[in-house]
Write an enzyme that holds these catalytic residues in place. Structure first.
Site, PDB file in Angstrom:
ATOM      1  N   HIS A  53       0.855  -1.364  -0.558  1.00  0.00           N
ATOM      2  CA  HIS A  53      -0.092   0.010   0.219  1.00  0.00           C
ATOM      3  C   HIS A  53       0.638   1.069  -0.249  1.00  0.00           C
ATOM      4  O   HIS A  53       0.309   1.967  -0.048  1.00  0.00           O
ATOM      5  CB  HIS A  53      -1.501   0.316   0.835  1.00  0.00           C
ATOM      6  CG  HIS A  53      -1.954  -0.923   1.647  1.00  0.00           C
ATOM      7  ND1 HIS A  53      -2.819  -0.825   1.235  1.00  0.00           N
ATOM      8  CD2 HIS A  53      -1.766  -2.279   1.293  1.00  0.00           C
ATOM      9  CE1 HIS A  53      -3.769  -1.301   1.217  1.00  0.00           C
ATOM     10  NE2 HIS A  53      -3.147  -3.101   0.868  1.00  0.00           N
TER      11      HIS A  53
ATOM     12  N   ASP B  25       3.703   9.391  -0.864  1.00  0.00           N
ATOM     13  CA  ASP B  25       2.414   8.633  -0.765  1.00  0.00           C
ATOM     14  C   ASP B  25       2.013   7.243  -1.270  1.00  0.00           C
ATOM     15  O   ASP B  25       2.560   7.673  -2.819  1.00  0.00           O
ATOM     16  CB  ASP B  25       0.939   9.235  -0.213  1.00  0.00           C
ATOM     17  CG  ASP B  25       0.400   9.384   1.124  1.00  0.00           C
ATOM     18  OD1 ASP B  25       0.652   7.800   0.801  1.00  0.00           O
ATOM     19  OD2 ASP B  25       0.352   9.563   1.918  1.00  0.00           O
TER      20      ASP B  25
HETATM   21  O1  F6P Z   1      -1.220   2.296   4.397  1.00  0.00           O
HETATM   22  C1  F6P Z   1       0.269   2.201   5.698  1.00  0.00           C
HETATM   23  C2  F6P Z   1      -0.692   1.991   6.935  1.00  0.00           C
HETATM   24  O2  F6P Z   1       0.403   1.191   7.532  1.00  0.00           O
HETATM   25  C3  F6P Z   1      -1.730   0.358   7.032  1.00  0.00           C
HETATM   26  O3  F6P Z   1      -0.735  -1.227   6.515  1.00  0.00           O
HETATM   27  C4  F6P Z   1      -1.955   1.094   8.110  1.00  0.00           C
HETATM   28  O4  F6P Z   1      -3.766  -0.101   8.460  1.00  0.00           O
HETATM   29  C5  F6P Z   1      -1.625   2.240   7.983  1.00  0.00           C
HETATM   30  O5  F6P Z   1      -1.273   2.937   7.689  1.00  0.00           O
HETATM   31  C6  F6P Z   1      -2.076   2.402   9.748  1.00  0.00           C
HETATM   32  O6  F6P Z   1      -0.628   2.518  10.531  1.00  0.00           O
HETATM   33  P1  F6P Z   1      -1.343   1.541  11.204  1.00  0.00           P
HETATM   34  O7  F6P Z   1      -1.758   0.769  11.872  1.00  0.00           O
HETATM   35  O8  F6P Z   1       1.067   1.599  12.105  1.00  0.00           O
HETATM   36  O9  F6P Z   1      -1.644   2.607  12.878  1.00  0.00           O
END
Ligand code: F6P
Length: 496
Positions: A156, A364
């Site tokens: 992602h 991003d």
């Molecule tokens: O999309 C990137 C990401 O790291 C996802 O894997 C994740 O759900 C989101 O950002 C939020 O991050 P975290 O789970 O570390 O709070």
């Protein structure tokens, strides 16, 4: 065919909307609600005595299968290697990486623990779809445990060039482990090119037919599948939810001033400090606009125990305090800052009220806020999106005002241009953006990816997967950094 989605974080089934903050979780929830399937991963819970026992919850068409982690697992795997090495490196910020062998060992250990917990659930016809950088070696461990199902991976976040990723001490092992996936999806053609070049230059991967790579006797495909949003649902929220009391109160409190909105998880990749500086630059460059527009920055905190995030949080507080103190008046605050999560309904309603959406990350993968902002607009009187060229979304959204977030004057000019844009131009840009968001929504993304994954033939690994231990390799003796012709060396030495 049953779909098994695997992601690091599996939100609580009854946690409500705020629990799914973050583009990935929102997209996966939309996908699974639509087609049904199993959602497997970490619950977000931590317990000293956590084992790999699964907690099963059925909610509608989704079967949630969650495991807890121990504090040391969370520290090493999630806070350490995933978020202090892979996250900054993938966002081109090598200076912020903090590598430790213990964290890397923890990352591999948790990947194994999760893989071992998943195996007993699997049926022959399951298709496994793994998400994001926390789980790069997941498929290679599943293969080692005898899993022959099709396994796809979607990344992602950005995939940087090998000149950047290669600096991660475990990069070679991680790349080798990725050969166990059948299909690797990334957000943009640039990410795909970077990953293919990394695999070819660093591992024994070679180009095969139909754009695939051949590696250790297996075929893998790397392809861009730009993620979308549930466009219709978000537009419906926005149409209804301007009437939510909180949205109405916020709109009323602005008086006749225009609303400029920024919505981001608290993260250095999002360019929040740089955006705030650009808003100050806008106030300085266009003094007639003072008191005419307010920036509302909504920033739910994230990864607070990672020192870089704590430092960023303090830096944002300081910048906003300084700007409000310097430019505000008794009845107007230039920047309103809220460090909290709100439901998607409230966010949709606020976006619909906004004249400008500022989405200016320094880097991003995609950025779904950019898409949600556009989907929330009233087609008769739409706001304007100002979008960083370093967000994957910029590839699809050329009708936004595209800016370089490193240039605060350019961003300030774009805010001014957005506020001054005539109605017919706003409508035309919005209609073109919306047509693409409708055509390439989250369903399109999932269908296209899963169709490509199920087209892959089931393969047996011809060679055992590479060991994923940290191995201290015997290095050749160091070569001199440079060797100069003798006379020049003498000149250089005497010039000192
Ligand atoms: O999309 C990137 C990401 O790291 C996802 O894997 C994740 O759900 C989101 O950002 C939020 O991050 P975290 O789970 O570390 O709070």
């Amino acid at each position: 065919m049953r779909l098994i989605v695997v992601s690091n974080r599996v939100p609580s089934p009854r946690g409500g909307d705020k629990a799914t903050a973050g583009g990935l979780a929102v997209a996966l929830k939309d996908l699974l609600q639509e087609r049904g399937g199993v959602w497997f991963g970490w619950s977000g819970g931590v317990a000293e005595d956590a084992d790999s026992r699964l907690r099963t919850t059925i909610d509608g068409r989704i079967e949630y299968q969650q495991v807890d982690l121990t504090p040391i697992d969370r520290q090493e795997y999630y806070l350490g290697f995933a978020n202090r090495v892979l996250w900054p490196a993938m966002h081109y910020r090598l200076g912020l990486t903090e590598f430790s062998r213990n964290d890397y060992a923890g990352y591999l250990r948790v990947n194994r623990k999760l893989a071992e917990a998943l195996v007993p659930l699997l049926r022959d016809d399951d298709v496994i779809w793994v998400h994001d950088y926390h789980l790069l070696p997941f498929a290679s461990i599943l293969r080692e445990l005898g899993v022959r199902n099709r396994i796809g991976y979607f990344h992602h976040i950005p995939w940087p060039p090998i000149e950047v990723f290669g600096a991660v001490p475990a990069s070679l092992q991680l790349l080798r482990g990725m050969a166990a996936y059948d299909l690797i999806g990334v957000q943009t053609a640039t990410d795909a090119g970077n990953l293919v070049r990394s695999l070819v230059e660093q591992t024994r991967a070679t180009h095969a037919r139909a754009g695939r790579l051949r590696f250790d006797g297996r075929h893998i495909q790397v392809q861009a599948f730009p993620i979308g949003i549930d466009t219709r649902a978000f537009r419906r929220f926005a149409e209804r939810d301007t009437s939510l009391p909180l949205v109405q109160r916020t709109a009323q409190s602005l008086g006749n001033r225009k609303l400029v909105i920024g919505i981001d998880r608290l993260d250095y990749s999002k360019g929040i400090v740089e955006r705030i500086d650009a808003f100050e630059q806008f106030l300085l460059a266009y003094p007639q606009q003072r008191d005419q527009a307010t920036l509302l920055q909504i920033t739910p905190p994230s990864r607070a125990e990672v020192p870089e995030y704590d430092a960023l949080s303090r830096q944002i507080d300081q910048s906003i305090g300084r700007i409000n103190g310097q430019h505000g008046s008794l009845d107007w605050v230039p920047i309103r800052f809220v460090k909290r999560a709100f439901s998607r309904q409230v966010l949709a309603g606020l976006c619909r009220h906004a004249s400008v959406g500022l989405v200016t990350p320094m880097r991003d993968g995609m950025n779904l806020v950019a898409k949600e902002f556009v989907a929330a607009q009233d087609p008769a009187n739409p706001g304007v999106l100002v979008l960083s060229r370093f967000a994957g979304a910029a590839r699809q959204m050329s009708d936004a005002l595209i800016v370089n977030p490193f240039d605060k004057t350019e961003v300030a000019e774009a805010i001014h241009a957005a506020l001054a844009m005539p109605l017919d131009e706003r409508q035309e840009r919005h209609a073109r953006l919306m047509a693409d968001l409708e055509a390439r929504d989250v369903d399109w993304w999932a269908e296209t990816y899963l169709a490509a994954l199920t087209r892959q033939k089931k393969q047996l690994p011809s060679a055992p997967p590479p060991p994923l231990r940290t191995v201290r390799k015997k290095l050749p003796p160091p070569r001199p950094v440079y060797s100069l012709p003798r006379p020049f060396a003498l000149v250089a030495a005497s010039a000192k």
